[in-house]
Enzyme design. Structure first.
Site, PDB file in Angstrom:
ATOM      1  N   GLY A 187      -9.766  30.907 -34.955  1.00 54.83           N
ATOM      2  CA  GLY A 187     -10.855  31.428 -35.781  1.00 54.83           C
ATOM      3  C   GLY A 187     -10.541  31.491 -37.262  1.00 54.83           C
ATOM      4  O   GLY A 187     -11.313  30.998 -38.102  1.00 54.83           O
ATOM      5  N   LEU A 188      -9.403  32.080 -37.618  1.00 46.65           N
ATOM      6  CA  LEU A 188      -9.080  32.241 -39.033  1.00 46.65           C
ATOM      7  C   LEU A 188      -8.925  30.874 -39.696  1.00 46.65           C
ATOM      8  O   LEU A 188      -9.442  30.629 -40.793  1.00 46.65           O
ATOM      9  CB  LEU A 188      -7.786  33.050 -39.185  1.00 46.65           C
ATOM     10  CG  LEU A 188      -7.284  33.176 -40.626  1.00 46.65           C
ATOM     11  CD1 LEU A 188      -8.284  33.952 -41.473  1.00 46.65           C
ATOM     12  CD2 LEU A 188      -5.921  33.869 -40.675  1.00 46.65           C
ATOM     13  N   ASP A 243     -11.908  38.627 -31.736  1.00 49.26           N
ATOM     14  CA  ASP A 243     -11.267  37.343 -32.019  1.00 49.26           C
ATOM     15  C   ASP A 243     -12.025  36.182 -31.376  1.00 49.26           C
ATOM     16  O   ASP A 243     -11.929  35.042 -31.816  1.00 49.26           O
ATOM     17  CB  ASP A 243      -9.823  37.359 -31.498  1.00 49.26           C
ATOM     18  CG  ASP A 243      -9.125  36.044 -31.779  1.00 49.26           C
ATOM     19  OD1 ASP A 243      -8.959  35.729 -32.972  1.00 49.26           O
ATOM     20  OD2 ASP A 243      -8.804  35.329 -30.821  1.00 49.26           O
ATOM     21  N   ASP A 269       0.812  -1.224   0.000  1.00 46.92           N
ATOM     22  CA  ASP A 269       0.000   0.000   0.000  1.00 46.92           C
ATOM     23  C   ASP A 269       0.841   1.268   0.000  1.00 46.92           C
ATOM     24  O   ASP A 269       0.307   2.362  -0.192  1.00 46.92           O
ATOM     25  CB  ASP A 269      -0.938   0.019   1.211  1.00 46.92           C
ATOM     26  CG  ASP A 269      -2.329  -0.464   0.817  1.00 46.92           C
ATOM     27  OD1 ASP A 269      -2.465  -0.992  -0.293  1.00 46.92           O
ATOM     28  OD2 ASP A 269      -3.267  -0.307   1.615  1.00 46.92           O
TER      29      ASP A 269
HETATM   30  S1  SF4 Z   1      -7.465  -2.371  -2.483  1.00 50.02           S
HETATM   31 FE1  SF4 Z   1      -7.035  -1.099  -0.685  1.00 50.02          FE
HETATM   32  S2  SF4 Z   1      -5.763  -2.367   0.631  1.00 50.02           S
HETATM   33 FE2  SF4 Z   1      -5.739  -3.315  -1.380  1.00 50.02          FE
HETATM   34  S3  SF4 Z   1      -3.936  -2.445  -2.391  1.00 50.02           S
HETATM   35 FE3  SF4 Z   1      -5.666  -1.138  -2.963  1.00 50.02          FE
HETATM   36  S4  SF4 Z   1      -5.639   0.462  -1.462  1.00 50.02           S
HETATM   37 FE4  SF4 Z   1      -4.389  -1.168  -0.619  1.00 50.02          FE
END
Ligand code: SF4
Length: 548
Positions: A419-420, A284, A36
């Site tokens: 535009g042009l 413009d 994570d």
């Molecule tokens: S689902 Fe949640 S716990 Fe699993 S890797 Fe993704 S953020 Fe982390």
């Protein structure tokens, strides 16, 4: 289960990380599996922060599950306090840790740490990033703010220098860094002192004195609305409702702040650097009038963008949506005002379908819409998170205030053909270099192309347009086959109708930026009448029908 390739928001603990990382001395202990820590990269790479977020992960592994993960959590908490010495600590769980039910709050409280410990209950399977940020900020304010809840009403005209808190800016916020600079300029001009800006840049001690302000300025309701409502109840601090994105909204915001502060709005209204109104009125910009724009993002930015698009650039809003359901009511009200169906979804495929069906000439959206617009060959500008690294620019690029309005004008007009060139493209269609399929000449080679012609080998099946110039196309093009890249709705119609070469050639005479709409209307006209071939006559009949 929901099949998801892209998600507009991360899990709620990412929102909590955004709040903790924005602050100065708050640490976040996150019970989470190994891996994570990828979330650190959001801050060190996308936002390019020079140091790691203040987050300690327990990083448990599969083998830890057979043992005491609670002990793992408590030793991580002890280490984090000893090493980082924060003034307060957030404790919570990520998605996987939520499943093993270790109760981080209870475990941290049992440790009796000598700093405030703020437990976070963030339901990962029903809520998302913005909600997580909002809940975290609210819990921090609730836990740390001290003050007199029976204080008198906010300051009135003639009182000592009024004070306001700026609420909502966070780490990883889209242009938050620069927005607060612009808002600070306005407040300085009004003679309003900033008491606390939070969570971005605030310390725990700053939060403790948040109740000293006379009122609150809510810049990002997705993050600050819940806390502002609590502060209103607790300390009788009213809060602003206007989001100062766009010239008109900035003027409304100045009036609202001046009213709350009891001061004269004139000094802020006189600020000189507002170029956007004159730029958009200059001749413009005439060709911008009536351009169809599809807008999608977080509710706050999408609603603000719709107002700017219609009132300040003369665009027609042909689609409006947001991905955060918490603000669906506001989005619905704005969509009703613009006369379009609200689109509230976090499914990017639904967004793609809606964009394809609306045939806009410009898309204003998130990074996801940038990809969608690329596939559909529609110009696009980014107005909201989620964003990639290029939307954390080195230069000053606010969205709010008068300078923000200048930035909006430049960045929204930039993807469009000038535009042009647009005029010349409708007059001289067969130039070898400047033709419908070549795209805007002020953009690089891989920029979105104008709506591709079927006989030019244009975008098919979601690929980049890469066809030959119009002059190399067959002089007598065959009937058009179905094009998957134009969206499901149109694709279905095309499968059942075929354009004759003559009708297709006539369609090409229609300026490229409205050609998609003409094609779609004609196909719908043919479909409704059960026609299997679109002839020249059908094209004219459809034109007359929709002109009535
Ligand atoms: S689902 Fe949640 S716990 Fe699993 S890797 Fe993704 S953020 Fe982390």
């Amino acid at each position: 289960m929901q099949l998801s390739v892209w998600t507009y928001e991360g899990p709620p603990h990412i929102g909590a990380m955004r709040v903790a990382t924005g602050m100065r001395d708050v640490h976040y202990l996150l019970h989470a599996p190994q891996g994570d820590t990828y979330a650190d990269l959001l801050f060190t790479m996308i936002e390019r922060r020079g140091k790691r977020p203040p987050v300690t992960y327990t990083t448990f592994q599969a083998r830890d599950l057979g043992k005491d993960t609670a002990e793992l959590f408590q030793s991580a908490a002890r280490d984090a306090v000893a090493r980082f010495q924060p003034a307060a600590m957030l404790v919570g769980a990520s998605c996987t840790a939520e499943l093993i039910q270790d109760d981080p709050a209870g475990m941290a409280q049992a440790m009796r740490l000598d700093i405030p410990v703020i437990p976070l209950e963030l339901p990962s399977y029903s809520r998302k990033e913005n909600w997580g940020a909002s809940e975290t900020f609210y819990q921090i304010v609730r836990a740390l703010a001290v003050g007199d809840s029976s204080r008198p009403a906010p300051c009135q005209a003639g009182s000592p220098r009024p004070k306001a808190n700026l609420l909502g800016p966070s780490a990883l916020g889209f242009r938050h860094r620069d927005d607060i600079v612009e808002i600070a300029k306005i407040l300085t001009a009004l003679g309003v002192e900033i008491n606390v800006t939070a969570p971005l840049g605030a310390s725990a001690a700053d939060i403790a004195r948040i109740g000293e302000a006379d009122f609150n300025i809510v810049l990002y309701p997705e993050i600050a609305d819940t806390a502002a409502r609590w502060l209103e109840r607790q300390f009788r601090q009213p809060f602003t409702k206007t989001i100062p994105i766009g010239h008109g909204a900035t003027i409304d915001f100045i009036h609202e702040v001046a009213r709350l502060a009891g001061v004269d709005p004139a000094p802020a209204l006189d600020m000189a650097e507002a170029r956007m109104p004159w730029w958009s009125r200059s001749v413009d910009s005439t060709y911008l009038t009536g351009k169809r724009v599809f807008i999608f993002g977080d509710a706050t930015h999408a609603i603000a963008a719709a107002r700017v698009a219609r009132d300040e650039l003369g665009f027609v809003v042909c689609g409006l949506g947001c991905y955060n359901r918490e603000f669906a009511r506001d989005l619905r009200a704005a969509a009703a005002e613009h006369g379009v169906e609200p689109l509230i979804t976090d499914d990017h495929l639904e967004v793609e379908e809606a964009i394809a069906a609306a045939h806009p000439e410009l898309v204003l959206g998130t990074q996801m819409e940038r990809h969608i617009a690329k596939r559909l060959s529609i110009p696009c500008a980014v107005i909201s998170a989620p964003v990639h690294v290029q939307d954390f620019p080195a230069r000053h690029s606010p969205q709010m205030g008068f300078e923000g309005a200048n930035v909006l004008f430049d960045s929204w007009v930039h993807p469009l053909v000038m535009g042009l060139e647009e005029h010349l493209l409708t007059m001289f269609r067969d130039d070898f270099e400047f033709h419908d399929g070549a795209g805007a000449s002020h953009l690089h080679a891989s920029a979105p192309k104008a709506v591709p012609l079927p006989d030019q080998g244009g975008a098919r099946g979601g690929c980049e347009p890469q066809g030959e110039p119009a002059t190399a196309a067959a002089a007598n093009p065959p009937p058009t086959p179905p094009l998957a890249g134009r969206g499901a709705m149109e694709g279905e119609l095309l499968e059942r109708t075929l354009w004759t070469a003559e009708a297709e050639a006539e369609l090409k005479k229609i300026p490229f930026f409205v050609r998609g709409k003409a094609r779609r209307n004609t196909e719908r006209f043919a479909e409704e009448r059960g026609l299997t071939t679109i002839s020249l006559e059908t094209l004219y009949d459809a034109k007359a029908h929709y002109a009535r």
